[in-house]
Design a protein around this motif. Structure first.
Motif, PDB file in Angstrom:
ATOM      1  N   ALA A 115      -0.712  13.842   3.205  1.00 55.53           N
ATOM      2  CA  ALA A 115      -1.126  14.854   4.120  1.00 55.53           C
ATOM      3  C   ALA A 115      -0.689  16.026   3.653  1.00 55.53           C
ATOM      4  CB  ALA A 115      -0.598  14.551   5.493  1.00 55.53           C
ATOM      5  N   GLU A 116       0.454  16.082   3.110  1.00 56.12           N
ATOM      6  CA  GLU A 116       1.118  17.546   2.622  1.00 56.12           C
ATOM      7  C   GLU A 116       0.129  17.827   1.430  1.00 56.12           C
ATOM      8  OE1 GLU A 116       4.179  20.758   2.859  1.00 56.12           O
ATOM      9  OE2 GLU A 116       2.910  19.560   4.232  1.00 56.12           O
ATOM     10  N   MET A 117       0.232  17.010   0.544  1.00 54.62           N
ATOM     11  CA  MET A 117      -0.716  17.307  -0.519  1.00 54.62           C
ATOM     12  C   MET A 117      -2.158  17.874  -0.098  1.00 54.62           C
ATOM     13  SD  MET A 117      -0.033  14.100  -3.056  1.00 54.62           S
ATOM     14  CE  MET A 117      -1.034  14.402  -4.329  1.00 54.62           C
ATOM     15  N   ASN A 118      -2.808  17.288   0.538  1.00 52.70           N
ATOM     16  CA  ASN A 118      -3.885  17.692   1.301  1.00 52.70           C
ATOM     17  C   ASN A 118      -3.772  19.303   2.026  1.00 52.70           C
ATOM     18  OD1 ASN A 118      -5.495  14.674   2.524  1.00 52.70           O
ATOM     19  ND2 ASN A 118      -5.467  15.649   0.406  1.00 52.70           N
ATOM     20  N   ARG A 119      -2.610  19.545   2.501  1.00 51.86           N
ATOM     21  CA  ARG A 119      -2.472  20.766   3.169  1.00 51.86           C
ATOM     22  C   ARG A 119      -2.336  21.768   2.281  1.00 51.86           C
ATOM     23  NH1 ARG A 119       1.392  24.534   4.631  1.00 51.86           N
ATOM     24  NH2 ARG A 119       3.037  23.243   3.582  1.00 51.86           N
ATOM     25  N   LEU A 120      -1.731  21.666   1.068  1.00 51.77           N
ATOM     26  CA  LEU A 120      -1.718  22.455  -0.040  1.00 51.77           C
ATOM     27  C   LEU A 120      -2.566  22.940  -0.834  1.00 51.77           C
ATOM     28  CD1 LEU A 120       1.932  21.546  -0.451  1.00 51.77           C
ATOM     29  CD2 LEU A 120       1.388  23.711   0.742  1.00 51.77           C
ATOM     30  N   GLY A 121      -3.358  21.606  -1.186  1.00 51.98           N
ATOM     31  CA  GLY A 121      -4.362  21.812  -2.215  1.00 51.98           C
ATOM     32  C   GLY A 121      -3.893  21.012  -3.375  1.00 51.98           C
ATOM     33  N   ILE A 122      -3.178  20.022  -3.433  1.00 54.98           N
ATOM     34  CA  ILE A 122      -2.857  19.083  -4.562  1.00 54.98           C
ATOM     35  C   ILE A 122      -3.713  17.872  -4.577  1.00 54.98           C
ATOM     36  CG2 ILE A 122      -0.847  17.828  -5.705  1.00 54.98           C
ATOM     37  CD1 ILE A 122       0.826  19.711  -4.456  1.00 54.98           C
ATOM     38  N   MET A 123      -4.448  17.787  -5.815  1.00 57.11           N
ATOM     39  CA  MET A 123      -5.095  16.478  -5.932  1.00 57.11           C
ATOM     40  C   MET A 123      -4.315  15.178  -5.851  1.00 57.11           C
ATOM     41  SD  MET A 123      -7.935  17.610  -8.820  1.00 57.11           S
ATOM     42  CE  MET A 123      -6.769  18.707  -9.838  1.00 57.11           C
ATOM     43  N   VAL A 124      -4.705  14.217  -5.130  1.00 58.69           N
ATOM     44  CA  VAL A 124      -4.327  12.874  -5.081  1.00 58.69           C
ATOM     45  C   VAL A 124      -4.630  11.965  -6.219  1.00 58.69           C
ATOM     46  CG1 VAL A 124      -4.049  11.011  -3.737  1.00 58.69           C
ATOM     47  CG2 VAL A 124      -4.001  13.172  -2.452  1.00 58.69           C
ATOM     48  N   ASP A 125      -3.849  11.526  -7.015  1.00 52.97           N
ATOM     49  CA  ASP A 125      -3.953  10.692  -8.279  1.00 52.97           C
ATOM     50  C   ASP A 125      -3.717   9.273  -8.056  1.00 52.97           C
ATOM     51  OD1 ASP A 125      -4.597   9.830 -10.655  1.00 52.97           O
ATOM     52  OD2 ASP A 125      -2.889  10.687 -11.606  1.00 52.97           O
ATOM     53  N   VAL A 126      -4.650   8.307  -8.105  1.00 49.93           N
ATOM     54  CA  VAL A 126      -4.397   7.110  -7.807  1.00 49.93           C
ATOM     55  C   VAL A 126      -4.375   6.150  -9.036  1.00 49.93           C
ATOM     56  CG1 VAL A 126      -5.260   7.004  -5.483  1.00 49.93           C
ATOM     57  CG2 VAL A 126      -6.712   6.554  -7.450  1.00 49.93           C
ATOM     58  N   SER A 127      -4.213   6.768 -10.271  1.00 43.78           N
ATOM     59  CA  SER A 127      -3.799   6.070 -11.506  1.00 43.78           C
ATOM     60  C   SER A 127      -2.445   5.451 -11.247  1.00 43.78           C
ATOM     61  CB  SER A 127      -3.789   7.037 -12.520  1.00 43.78           C
ATOM     62  OG  SER A 127      -5.204   7.393 -12.886  1.00 43.78           O
ATOM     63  N   HIS A 128      -2.259   4.118 -11.865  1.00 49.63           N
ATOM     64  CA  HIS A 128      -0.800   3.695 -11.661  1.00 49.63           C
ATOM     65  C   HIS A 128      -0.575   2.975 -10.445  1.00 49.63           C
ATOM     66  CE1 HIS A 128       1.146   4.422 -15.368  1.00 49.63           C
ATOM     67  NE2 HIS A 128       0.422   5.651 -15.406  1.00 49.63           N
ATOM     68  N   VAL A 129      -1.287   2.978  -9.711  1.00 46.15           N
ATOM     69  CA  VAL A 129      -1.074   2.384  -7.928  1.00 46.15           C
ATOM     70  C   VAL A 129      -1.876   1.106  -8.089  1.00 46.15           C
ATOM     71  CG1 VAL A 129      -0.680   4.675  -7.117  1.00 46.15           C
ATOM     72  CG2 VAL A 129      -2.796   3.453  -6.603  1.00 46.15           C
ATOM     73  N   THR A 130      -1.323   0.421  -7.020  1.00 51.51           N
ATOM     74  CA  THR A 130      -2.173  -1.137  -6.649  1.00 51.51           C
ATOM     75  C   THR A 130      -3.272  -0.682  -6.135  1.00 51.51           C
ATOM     76  OG1 THR A 130      -0.931  -1.135  -4.569  1.00 51.51           O
ATOM     77  CG2 THR A 130       0.057  -2.208  -6.494  1.00 51.51           C
ATOM     78  N   ASP A 131      -4.456  -1.445  -5.998  1.00 51.51           N
ATOM     79  CA  ASP A 131      -5.529  -1.541  -5.276  1.00 51.51           C
ATOM     80  C   ASP A 131      -5.250  -1.004  -3.777  1.00 51.51           C
ATOM     81  OD1 ASP A 131      -6.476  -2.244  -7.617  1.00 51.51           O
ATOM     82  OD2 ASP A 131      -7.667  -3.899  -6.805  1.00 51.51           O
ATOM     83  N   ALA A 132      -4.317  -1.768  -3.248  1.00 58.07           N
ATOM     84  CA  ALA A 132      -3.955  -1.412  -1.817  1.00 58.07           C
ATOM     85  C   ALA A 132      -3.580   0.015  -1.546  1.00 58.07           C
ATOM     86  CB  ALA A 132      -2.892  -2.443  -0.994  1.00 58.07           C
ATOM     87  N   THR A 133      -2.767   0.398  -2.501  1.00 55.91           N
ATOM     88  CA  THR A 133      -2.078   1.860  -2.291  1.00 55.91           C
ATOM     89  C   THR A 133      -3.436   2.762  -2.606  1.00 55.91           C
ATOM     90  OG1 THR A 133      -0.046   0.936  -3.240  1.00 55.91           O
ATOM     91  CG2 THR A 133      -0.337   3.412  -3.311  1.00 55.91           C
ATOM     92  N   ALA A 134      -4.108   2.370  -3.627  1.00 55.29           N
ATOM     93  CA  ALA A 134      -5.245   3.416  -3.866  1.00 55.29           C
ATOM     94  C   ALA A 134      -6.372   3.479  -2.458  1.00 55.29           C
ATOM     95  CB  ALA A 134      -5.922   3.040  -4.908  1.00 55.29           C
ATOM     96  N   GLY A 154       0.980  -1.180   0.057  1.00 57.11           N
ATOM     97  CA  GLY A 154      -0.258  -0.142  -0.089  1.00 57.11           C
ATOM     98  C   GLY A 154       0.732   1.358   0.020  1.00 57.11           C
ATOM     99  N   LEU A 155       0.434   1.967   0.629  1.00 57.83           N
ATOM    100  CA  LEU A 155       1.271   3.310   0.851  1.00 57.83           C
ATOM    101  C   LEU A 155       2.382   3.288   1.808  1.00 57.83           C
ATOM    102  CD1 LEU A 155      -1.015   6.604   1.185  1.00 57.83           C
ATOM    103  CD2 LEU A 155       0.242   6.272  -0.584  1.00 57.83           C
ATOM    104  N   SER A 156       3.572   3.719   1.550  1.00 55.05           N
ATOM    105  CA  SER A 156       4.554   3.956   2.700  1.00 55.05           C
ATOM    106  C   SER A 156       4.243   4.826   3.737  1.00 55.05           C
ATOM    107  CB  SER A 156       5.777   4.044   1.779  1.00 55.05           C
ATOM    108  OG  SER A 156       5.846   5.381   1.357  1.00 55.05           O
ATOM    109  N   PRO A 157       5.040   4.979   4.674  1.00 51.76           N
ATOM    110  CA  PRO A 157       4.881   6.072   5.699  1.00 51.76           C
ATOM    111  C   PRO A 157       5.257   7.349   5.194  1.00 51.76           C
ATOM    112  CG  PRO A 157       6.092   4.002   6.852  1.00 51.76           C
ATOM    113  CD  PRO A 157       5.948   3.874   5.181  1.00 51.76           C
ATOM    114  N   PHE A 158       6.325   7.412   4.107  1.00 52.63           N
ATOM    115  CA  PHE A 158       6.604   8.588   3.524  1.00 52.63           C
ATOM    116  C   PHE A 158       5.282   9.015   2.508  1.00 52.63           C
ATOM    117  CE2 PHE A 158       8.582  10.968  -0.139  1.00 52.63           C
ATOM    118  CZ  PHE A 158       8.836  12.079   0.470  1.00 52.63           C
ATOM    119  N   GLY A 159       4.823   8.062   1.834  1.00 55.35           N
ATOM    120  CA  GLY A 159       3.439   8.303   1.019  1.00 55.35           C
ATOM    121  C   GLY A 159       2.466   9.015   1.895  1.00 55.35           C
ATOM    122  N   GLU A 160       2.343   8.513   2.983  1.00 52.43           N
ATOM    123  CA  GLU A 160       1.169   8.923   3.907  1.00 52.43           C
ATOM    124  C   GLU A 160       1.549  10.405   4.331  1.00 52.43           C
ATOM    125  OE1 GLU A 160       0.918   6.595   7.365  1.00 52.43           O
ATOM    126  OE2 GLU A 160       0.255   4.831   6.071  1.00 52.43           O
TER     127      GLU A 160
END
Length: 406
Positions: free
Chosen positions: A205-224, A195-201
């Protein structure tokens, strides 16, 4: 008048349930003209166009007609395209060199900025939905930015803000292999993080803080799923189609993931690449590509030469795989699952080798709109799919960033 038969009653009930999705017989010319008017009158946002990386390999002036690729200004205007997200693509081979990955991202952003500065009447940078709406009132095409592959962050959390400041408004967390943020659907090796790594988490969170959309294309189902659970704002799939039509191929999104993305308020943006459309199409391009490469080698052309680019483009044009109807089938499937308000378009123009007939470049959007009209979609529903849904999500992500965390 005789009493209606039971079968007629059933048919009438089914038609009533289908509502606006019941197509009405109209002359083809009338539908085509209506489609042309609709794309020109609507805000058309494409979630993923790989122009920067294409020009990085073989530069042409995209303000004029180009010999290669799928996107340039004349074709965008013909197709009614208002805002293609420029993909800041980081190839997987750079993941082992974090500084080089970050430098590549900066260089591709520089390239987009140079294009807009050199041709201000035709291209303009866009960092907000309001920018897109304002630019759409002119003759210019808006150029928002999305980073494809979070490896471009170079493993540094501070770089999320750096690239926000440079205009990036979504980040596709992975690409072809597992990276520092999470696991990739294309990687055949064992999951690195499940899934997501600790760094990915922390990145989400930082993307949410700034207003960057999280894109789950290309990732595994668990990561998504991890990204969806971690995000406090809507999530997108910028260029993914429905796994329903390609069973077992994890690059496309499953029905469950479509529902999960919609549950955040997000959007699944259907891509046009032939391999995304049907399992039967996925091996048909290999012989075409092999013959093309053999001819280029026999002629002694360098891969990045004008001769090779022209020949590749001619080969692609002569060998479409799939149809506009295939793309519309994916739209239908996603709409049936979650409604029109959670579906968009992410062509992957300039990023795939083979495309379906009728959708081989940025002038082709009216053909898709005409097919949706034939299938009974209303103008309002089509406008949602063309761009209003993504602009809504983008607005909501920016608004969530402005609210203090709870």
């Amino acid at each position: 008048m005789p009493a209606p038969t039971s079968s007629l009653i059933v048919v009438s009930f089914v038609l009533l349930l289908m509502g606006s999705r019941v197509s009405q017989a109209q002359p083809a010319a009338s539908i085509d003209a209506r489609a042309d008017r609709l794309v020109q009158a609507s805000l058309l946002v494409d979630g993923h166009v790989d122009l920067p990386y294409r020009l990085n390999d073989f530069y042409e002036n995209p303000a004029d007609s180009t010999v290669g690729g799928d996107f340039d200004y004349p074709r965008a205007r013909a197709g009614g395209l208002d805002a293609p997200f420029m993909s800041i693509y980081i190839p997987t081979y750079l993941q082992s060199n974090p500084a080089a990955a970050t430098n590549r991202a900066d260089a591709l952003i520089d390239l987009v900025e140079e294009i807009a500065a050199a041709h201000p009447a035709k291209f303009a940078l866009a960092t907000s939905p309001d920018d897109v709406r304002q630019i759409s009132k002119t003759e210019a095409v808006a150029l928002p930015l999305g980073m494809e592959n979070g490896a471009g962050l170079g493993g540094e959390l501070d770089n999320v803000e750096h690239f926000y400041d440079r205009g990036v408004r979504y980040i596709t967390l992975t690409h072809g292999t597992h990276n520092r943020l999470g696991d990739s659907s294309y990687d055949d090796s064992e999951p690195r993080w499940n899934g997501l790594s600790p760094f990915g988490e922390r990145v989400v969170a930082e993307m949410n803080r700034l207003g960057i959309m999280v894109d789950v294309s290309h990732v595994t189902d668990a990561t998504a799923i991890d990204a969806i659970e971690q995000s406090n704002a809507p999530v997108v799939a910028s260029h993914s189609s429905c796994r329903h039509f390609t069973p077992g191929w994890k690059r496309n999104v499953s029905d469950n993931l479509i529902r999960e993305i919609a549950g955040t308020g997000g959007v699944v943006m259907i891509t046009f690449g032939s391999s995304f459309l049907r399992t039967a199409y996925q091996d048909r391009d290999d012989p075409i590509r092999n013959r093309m490469n053999a001819h280029i080698d026999a002629m002694g052309w360098a891969e990045d030469s004008r001769e090779a680019v022209v020949y590749e483009q001619r080969t692609r044009r002569e060998h479409p795989i799939g149809t506009v109807q295939d793309v519309a089938d994916h739209i239908d499937h996603a709409v049936d699952l979650v409604g029109t308000e959670h579906v968009g378009l992410g062509s992957d123009f300039d990023g795939v080798f083979v495309l379906p007939e009728g959708l081989q470049d940025a002038s082709g959007y009216p053909a898709l709109v005409a097919e949706l009209l034939r299938r009974g979609y209303s103008d309002t529903e089509i406008q949602q799919i063309l761009g209003e849904n993504l602009l809504r999500v983008w607005t909501e992500v920016a608004a969530a960033a402005e609210r203090p965390s709870e």
